[in-house]
Design a protein around this motif. Structure first.
Motif, PDB file in Angstrom:
ATOM      1  N   PHE A   1       0.854  -1.194   0.000  1.00  0.00           N
ATOM      2  CA  PHE A   1       0.000   0.000   0.000  1.00  0.00           C
ATOM      3  C   PHE A   1       0.893   1.248   0.000  1.00  0.00           C
ATOM      4  N   THR A   2       0.863   2.005  -1.094  1.00  0.00           N
ATOM      5  CA  THR A   2       1.717   3.182  -1.189  1.00  0.00           C
ATOM      6  C   THR A   2       1.091   4.377  -0.473  1.00  0.00           C
ATOM      7  N   CYS A   3       1.939   5.133   0.226  1.00  0.00           N
ATOM      8  CA  CYS A   3       1.513   6.335   0.949  1.00  0.00           C
ATOM      9  C   CYS A   3       2.563   7.428   0.763  1.00  0.00           C
ATOM     10  N   TYR A   4       2.155   8.655   0.998  1.00  0.00           N
ATOM     11  CA  TYR A   4       3.087   9.773   0.959  1.00  0.00           C
ATOM     12  C   TYR A   4       3.898   9.836   2.255  1.00  0.00           C
ATOM     13  N   ASP A   5       5.029  10.533   2.196  1.00  0.00           N
ATOM     14  CA  ASP A   5       5.911  10.654   3.364  1.00  0.00           C
ATOM     15  C   ASP A   5       5.487  11.757   4.326  1.00  0.00           C
ATOM     16  N   HIS A   6       4.660  12.701   3.879  1.00  0.00           N
ATOM     17  CA  HIS A   6       4.360  13.884   4.695  1.00  0.00           C
ATOM     18  C   HIS A   6       3.512  13.535   5.924  1.00  0.00           C
ATOM     19  N   GLU A   7       3.503  14.458   6.880  1.00  0.00           N
ATOM     20  CA  GLU A   7       2.774  14.269   8.142  1.00  0.00           C
ATOM     21  C   GLU A   7       1.499  15.110   8.209  1.00  0.00           C
ATOM     22  N   ARG A   8       1.060  15.664   7.086  1.00  0.00           N
ATOM     23  CA  ARG A   8      -0.180  16.436   7.116  1.00  0.00           C
ATOM     24  C   ARG A   8      -1.350  15.516   7.453  1.00  0.00           C
ATOM     25  N   HIS A   9      -2.322  16.053   8.194  1.00  0.00           N
ATOM     26  CA  HIS A   9      -3.453  15.248   8.654  1.00  0.00           C
ATOM     27  C   HIS A   9      -4.455  15.070   7.516  1.00  0.00           C
ATOM     28  N   VAL A  10      -4.141  14.157   6.616  1.00  0.00           N
ATOM     29  CA  VAL A  10      -4.969  13.892   5.443  1.00  0.00           C
ATOM     30  C   VAL A  10      -5.688  12.564   5.657  1.00  0.00           C
ATOM     31  N   GLY A  11      -7.016  12.611   5.588  1.00  0.00           N
ATOM     32  CA  GLY A  11      -7.810  11.428   5.889  1.00  0.00           C
ATOM     33  C   GLY A  11      -7.500  10.240   5.003  1.00  0.00           C
TER      34      GLY A  11
ATOM     35  N   HIS B   1      -6.873   0.389   6.168  1.00  0.00           N
ATOM     36  CA  HIS B   1      -7.248  -0.665   5.235  1.00  0.00           C
ATOM     37  C   HIS B   1      -6.162  -1.737   5.191  1.00  0.00           C
ATOM     38  N   ALA B   2      -4.902  -1.317   5.197  1.00  0.00           N
ATOM     39  CA  ALA B   2      -3.796  -2.281   5.201  1.00  0.00           C
ATOM     40  C   ALA B   2      -3.823  -3.127   6.468  1.00  0.00           C
ATOM     41  N   GLU B   3      -4.138  -2.512   7.598  1.00  0.00           N
ATOM     42  CA  GLU B   3      -4.253  -3.264   8.855  1.00  0.00           C
ATOM     43  C   GLU B   3      -5.360  -4.304   8.763  1.00  0.00           C
ATOM     44  N   ALA B   4      -6.500  -3.908   8.179  1.00  0.00           N
ATOM     45  CA  ALA B   4      -7.625  -4.839   8.052  1.00  0.00           C
ATOM     46  C   ALA B   4      -7.271  -6.002   7.125  1.00  0.00           C
ATOM     47  N   VAL B   5      -6.620  -5.704   6.013  1.00  0.00           N
ATOM     48  CA  VAL B   5      -6.210  -6.747   5.073  1.00  0.00           C
ATOM     49  C   VAL B   5      -5.276  -7.740   5.761  1.00  0.00           C
ATOM     50  N   ALA B   6      -4.337  -7.218   6.557  1.00  0.00           N
ATOM     51  CA  ALA B   6      -3.409  -8.088   7.285  1.00  0.00           C
ATOM     52  C   ALA B   6      -4.152  -8.931   8.317  1.00  0.00           C
ATOM     53  N   ALA B   7      -5.119  -8.318   9.018  1.00  0.00           N
ATOM     54  CA  ALA B   7      -5.887  -9.049  10.027  1.00  0.00           C
ATOM     55  C   ALA B   7      -6.704 -10.180   9.405  1.00  0.00           C
ATOM     56  N   LEU B   8      -7.050 -10.020   8.128  1.00  0.00           N
ATOM     57  CA  LEU B   8      -7.856 -11.025   7.426  1.00  0.00           C
ATOM     58  C   LEU B   8      -7.002 -12.102   6.747  1.00  0.00           C
ATOM     59  N   GLY B   9      -5.695 -12.004   6.902  1.00  0.00           N
ATOM     60  CA  GLY B   9      -4.847 -13.099   6.456  1.00  0.00           C
ATOM     61  C   GLY B   9      -3.898 -12.825   5.312  1.00  0.00           C
ATOM     62  N   TRP B  10      -3.993 -11.664   4.672  1.00  0.00           N
ATOM     63  CA  TRP B  10      -3.046 -11.345   3.613  1.00  0.00           C
ATOM     64  C   TRP B  10      -1.783 -10.717   4.206  1.00  0.00           C
ATOM     65  N   ASP B  11      -0.683 -10.824   3.502  1.00  0.00           N
ATOM     66  CA  ASP B  11       0.562 -10.166   3.890  1.00  0.00           C
ATOM     67  C   ASP B  11       0.532  -8.748   3.329  1.00  0.00           C
ATOM     68  N   ALA B  12       0.575  -7.739   4.182  1.00  0.00           N
ATOM     69  CA  ALA B  12       0.421  -6.352   3.731  1.00  0.00           C
ATOM     70  C   ALA B  12       1.437  -5.451   4.408  1.00  0.00           C
ATOM     71  N   SER B  13       1.927  -4.468   3.662  1.00  0.00           N
ATOM     72  CA  SER B  13       2.843  -3.463   4.194  1.00  0.00           C
ATOM     73  C   SER B  13       2.498  -2.105   3.613  1.00  0.00           C
ATOM     74  N   ILE B  14       2.822  -1.055   4.376  1.00  0.00           N
ATOM     75  CA  ILE B  14       2.769   0.313   3.887  1.00  0.00           C
ATOM     76  C   ILE B  14       4.110   0.623   3.225  1.00  0.00           C
ATOM     77  N   VAL B  15       4.063   1.272   2.071  1.00  0.00           N
ATOM     78  CA  VAL B  15       5.283   1.653   1.367  1.00  0.00           C
ATOM     79  C   VAL B  15       5.355   3.175   1.266  1.00  0.00           C
ATOM     80  N   HIS B  16       6.357   3.760   1.909  1.00  0.00           N
ATOM     81  CA  HIS B  16       6.647   5.184   1.744  1.00  0.00           C
ATOM     82  C   HIS B  16       7.807   5.359   0.775  1.00  0.00           C
ATOM     83  N   ARG B  17       7.940   6.532   0.247  1.00  0.00           N
ATOM     84  CA  ARG B  17       9.038   6.778  -0.683  1.00  0.00           C
ATOM     85  C   ARG B  17      10.384   6.618   0.022  1.00  0.00           C
ATOM     86  N   GLU B  18      10.530   7.295   1.178  1.00  0.00           N
ATOM     87  CA  GLU B  18      11.815   7.242   1.876  1.00  0.00           C
ATOM     88  C   GLU B  18      11.696   6.920   3.361  1.00  0.00           C
TER      89      GLU B  18
END
Length: 329
Positions: free
Chosen positions: A8-18, A26-43
């Motif tokens: 799951f790709t995400c931006y690096d910034h810390e702005r409070h964007v919903g 969503h990535a947490e839910a996917v992992a809880a349901l049995g898939w292997d999931a990670s968040i991917v930031h640029r850096e």
């Protein structure tokens, strides 16, 4: 072969964007349901800090080194979907706002929309309204509705607590300001001054303080008709606040009809807000009934229903991936 891993790709910034928070949840839910999931930031190698998270985080460089192009899926937000050709392997678009997704494509003709690409397995959306728009644009493309992840800390707040805040979301700001001034001018013209009522903008507030503010909120003013499905109105309803805005777009999928008006009917929205303010002193029974209807609406976004929607979506995507892999030359 079933999907091996979901990135799951995400931006690096810390702005409070919903949208960022929705991707993490969503990535947490996917992992809880049995898939292997990670968040991917640029850096960045650490999770975003403005909310708690239980999902592994990695960088794009690290993810590329592990990527199995045949059996992994990269999930892109809607405002990166026009760049999906730059990403290898299979993709899914997490389109939380169809207007934002289309607006990133600019004014020039687009020969191939991301949803029409063969390497895009599906699009996830968060409202029936957005689902209908994409199904109209790309018939035959797998478009699955999921639900926004709601912060359950808003549930169970004291509905009878003293409330003195009108809270507004800083989108379509000219319209929100117009309604604010209509309410204030009308009050003064009728010698009715909503004494003690504060107008607050939901902006730059630490997540842990938002529930405290919601507990004091009489009405949440939400006038954007371009949202994919605003999480904030649902959380406001859970906290016992009323929601006011326009029924166009997606808000009618969330809130009771009492506070919803046709697009541009600023007078109607203003009168509803004034009625809610007055009810704090003169008609708490009416406001209590309004709160009950709001809680019933919020219940449609409960945790079990959230997980059911995520499960159904990814089972369908898993099946689409298997079929595409079988059909590959």
């Amino acid at each position: 072969m079933a999907i091996r891993k979901i990135w799951f790709t995400c931006y690096d910034h810390e702005r409070h964007v919903g949208g960022q928070k929705d991707t993490y949840r969503h990535a947490e839910a996917v992992a809880a349901l049995g898939w292997d999931a990670s968040i991917v930031h640029r850096e960045r190698t650490s999770p975003l800090s403005w909310f708690d998270s239980q999902v592994p985080v990695t960088t794009w460089t690290q993810a590329q080194a592990q990527l199995d192009e045949a059996n992994d899926v990269i999930v892109l937000p809607e405002d990166q979907s026009h760049r999906c050709a730059q990403y290898p392997g299979w993709k899914v678009i997490f389109n939380k706002n169809v207007c934002a997704g289309f607006s990133t494509m600019g004014r020039e003709p687009v020969m191939l929309h991301p949803c029409q690409r063969k390497d895009v397995l599906a699009t996830l959306v968060m409202s029936d309204h957005n689902k209908q728009q994409l199904e109209y644009a790309c018939p035959g493309h797998l478009t699955m509705r999921v639900l926004p992840a709601i912060d359950r800390s808003f549930a169970g707040l004291d509905a009878d607590a003293e409330r003195d805040v009108v809270l507004w979301v800083p989108k379509q700001e000219n319209t929100a300001r117009t309604i604010k001034h209509l309410v204030e001018c009308r009050g003064r013209s009728l010698a009715y001054e909503p004494a003690g009522v504060q107008w607050r903008v939901l902006e730059g507030i630490e997540q842990r303080h938002v529930a405290e503010l919601m507990a004091k909120t009489i009405v949440l003013l939400f006038v954007s008709a371009e949202e994919g499905l605003g999480r904030t109105p649902i959380e406001a309803l859970e906290a016992g606040a009323a929601v006011a805005g326009f029924r166009n777009g997606t808000l009618h999928e969330v809130a009771p009809p009492d506070g919803l008006f046709e697009w541009g009917d600023c007078r109607g929205v203003s009168e509803f807000i004034i009625t809610c303010i007055k009810a704090q002193r003169t008609n708490r029974a009416w406001f209590g009934e309004l709160q009950t209807r709001g809680l019933m609406c919020a219940e449609r976004f409960s945790r079990p229903r959230y997980l059911d929607a995520v499960l159904s979506a990814w089972q369908a995507i898993d099946a689409a991936h298997a079929a595409r892999e079988r059909d590959r030359p």
